[in-house]
Write a protein that holds these residues in place. Structure first.
Motif, PDB file in Angstrom:
ATOM      1  N   SER A 230      53.867  43.929  39.105  1.00 11.58           N
ATOM      2  CA  SER A 230      52.429  43.639  39.178  1.00 11.58           C
ATOM      3  C   SER A 230      51.614  44.665  38.402  1.00 11.58           C
ATOM      4  O   SER A 230      50.567  44.341  37.832  1.00 11.58           O
ATOM      5  N   LEU A 231      52.086  45.911  38.371  1.00 13.77           N
ATOM      6  CA  LEU A 231      51.361  46.952  37.650  1.00 13.77           C
ATOM      7  C   LEU A 231      51.612  46.899  36.153  1.00 13.77           C
ATOM      8  O   LEU A 231      50.779  47.338  35.357  1.00 13.77           O
ATOM      9  N   GLN A 232      52.749  46.340  35.751  1.00 13.58           N
ATOM     10  CA  GLN A 232      53.076  46.256  34.342  1.00 13.58           C
ATOM     11  C   GLN A 232      52.583  44.974  33.700  1.00 13.58           C
ATOM     12  O   GLN A 232      52.482  44.871  32.481  1.00 13.58           O
ATOM     13  N   ASP A 233      52.258  43.976  34.531  1.00 19.03           N
ATOM     14  CA  ASP A 233      51.844  42.675  34.004  1.00 19.03           C
ATOM     15  C   ASP A 233      50.437  42.766  33.439  1.00 19.03           C
ATOM     16  O   ASP A 233      49.475  42.994  34.158  1.00 19.03           O
ATOM     17  N   LYS A 234      50.308  42.572  32.162  1.00 14.75           N
ATOM     18  CA  LYS A 234      49.005  42.671  31.500  1.00 14.75           C
ATOM     19  C   LYS A 234      48.371  41.303  31.276  1.00 14.75           C
ATOM     20  O   LYS A 234      47.281  41.207  30.729  1.00 14.75           O
ATOM     21  N   SER A 235      49.052  40.227  31.682  1.00 15.40           N
ATOM     22  CA  SER A 235      48.556  38.888  31.380  1.00 15.40           C
ATOM     23  C   SER A 235      47.276  38.548  32.109  1.00 15.40           C
ATOM     24  O   SER A 235      46.513  37.691  31.685  1.00 15.40           O
ATOM     25  N   SER A 236      47.053  39.231  33.240  1.00 20.56           N
ATOM     26  CA  SER A 236      45.853  38.905  34.022  1.00 20.56           C
ATOM     27  C   SER A 236      44.581  39.403  33.377  1.00 20.56           C
ATOM     28  O   SER A 236      43.497  38.920  33.666  1.00 20.56           O
TER      29      SER A 236
END
Length: 462
Positions: A230-236
């Protein structure tokens, strides 16, 4: 220093921020008439004296996100505790109205920080199946703080005459906050940071160790993977990106609706309102205010034991519906000039319904619906909206309820209660239409609820 990681210990310590939230905001309820007499205040100035702390709450909410990201959740709470101490001493001393207002604003900044960071801290250390009840403990602490200060105010009022209360007694009321603020500050040094904040700072080993400590006997491998993903996901993207705008709006609306249904009218002006229901003295009105606090606390405990069992949505809709009904009855009784002691039943019914629903459950939802990567910023915006709405309601009620106002003369004092009742009815519809059920899911699993927004801007969830 060995830092304990028992989740109940962490919850109880951090919930003291909620206790001070309640104590600081409700202490004014026993001092409104004394302040009006001492500083010779009209309705507008009295409203500002009661609501001035909310200016600080708004300021605190604005900066709480930045503070809790930069200095950590615990660091932000330490700052809040120091501000509580300064406000307690400062607001007890002044002979000048504006100096009093300044120190109330300082205390409000502390409340604004604690109101956001305390539930966020608890949510970030809680197991998914207990998160609702543990976060609700913060609301319990808020109500307990209010109840404690009701007893403190009542006890101080019995120490002397009404003249003494108007000159000296109110100072003791505000100064009494030094004790819980000092205890809170000391105990904060016994708790660690949250595992999710530690992970955000790249302190992975500390985060994993703490996560395991607050989930004894559980395999944290999958949960840890969810956190790091969740912390690495930049898609949001950012908070206002298409995928997150809907949940941000829902968070803001939940915050605003918690306030515009009128709860703080009773919490801030309870003695004045209850005294108006009969020919009771101010002492009896303060005693009735304690009864309000007891009901508030009792039904908050019921919420703690039911929110993870029945879910967030059923409690929110049931409570908001009862609140609306009670407010409409009170407004109609005022309009028909049928005021009497029997209305205390509807006041208590309203308080009970709030304590079962919008009080604790709103904070549970706010603490869990935002993704890890933007939680502090998004929650800061939602809490800012909450305190701004609180300020508007607290500032406008004395003006609407002033016997010289057009609204009061036209509706015999019933209008504000009708208005809050309508807002309660709208809350039922809003929760039914827009708010998903979140019980039993990890914070990271909840991120997948907010998948898209359609062309009309309606948030879709699964």
């Amino acid at each position: 220093m060995k830092q304990p990681a028992n989740v109940l210990h962490l919850t109880l310590v951090v919930a003291l921020g909620g206790l001070l939230f309640g104590y600081d905001t409700a202490v004014i309820s026993g001092a409104t008439e004394a302040l009006q007499s001492y500083f010779s205040l009209d309705a507008t100035a009295l409203g500002f004296a009661a609501s001035s702390a909310l200016i600080g709450c708004v300021i605190g909410a604005i900066f709480a996100g930045v503070m809790s990201t930069r200095y950590g959740r615990r660091g932000a709470l330490i700052i809040a505790a120091v501000l509580f101490l300064i406000s307690a001493v400062g607001s007890a001393l002044p002979d000048n109205y504006w100096v009093f207002i300044l120190y109330r604003i300082i205390g409000g900044v502390g409340v604004g920080i604690a109101s956001m960071v305390s539930p966020m801290y608890i949510a970030e250390v809680s197991p998914a199946n207990r998160r609702g009840s543990l976060v609700s403990c913060n609301q319990f602490a808020i109500i307990f703080g209010m109840l404690v200060v009701y007893f403190v105010n009542y006890g101080i009022a019995l120490l002397g005459s009404e003249s003494w209360l108007n000159t000296m007694g109110w100072r003791l009321m505000f100064g009494s906050e030094v004790i819980p603020a000092g205890i809170f500050l000391c105990l904060l040094f016994t708790v660690p940071e949250t595992p999710r904040w530690l992970a955000m700072q790249g302190r992975h080993q500390e985060a994993r160790t703490l996560l395991k400590a607050v989930n004894p006997g559980a395999d944290i491998g999958h949960q840890w993977q969810e956190i790091t993903d969740s912390l690495q996901d930049k898609s949001s993207g950012g908070i206002v990106s298409k995928g997150l705008l809907g949940v941000l709006v829902i968070g803001i609306m939940l915050s605003v609706l918690q306030q515009v249904t009128g709860i703080n009218v009773f919490l801030y002006y309870a003695p004045t309102i209850l005294k108006g229901f009969s020919d009771s003295s101010i002492d009896l009105a303060l005693l009735q205010t304690i009864l309000v606090g007891v009901v508030n606390l009792t039904f908050t405990v019921i919420a703690i034991f039911t929110v993870d069992r029945f879910g967030r949505r059923p409690l929110m809709m049931l409570g908001a519906g009862i609140m609306a009904l009670c407010m409409l009855v009170i407004g109609t009784a005022a309009y028909l000039n049928a005021i009497g002691g029997y209305l205390l039943v509807f006041v208590l019914g309203y308080i009970a319904a709030f304590a079962l629903s919008l009080g604790p459950v709103t904070w549970v939802l706010l603490s869990e619906i935002f993704p890890n990567s933007v939680r502090s910023k998004a929650l800061s915006i939602a809490v800012f909206a909450q305190w701004f709405a609180n300020f508007v309601v607290s500032q406008t009620f004395p003006m609407m309820n002033d016997q010289n106002s057009w609204l009061y003369q036209s509706y015999n004092g019933g209008f504000p209660f009708w208005l809050y009742g309508v807002m309660g009815g709208f809350t039922v519809y809003f929760v039914y239409r827009w708010v998903p059920e979140t019980k039993g899911k990890s914070l990271e699993q909840l991120e997948s609820l907010w998948v898209s927004s359609d062309a009309k801007g309606k948030t879709q969830y699964v």
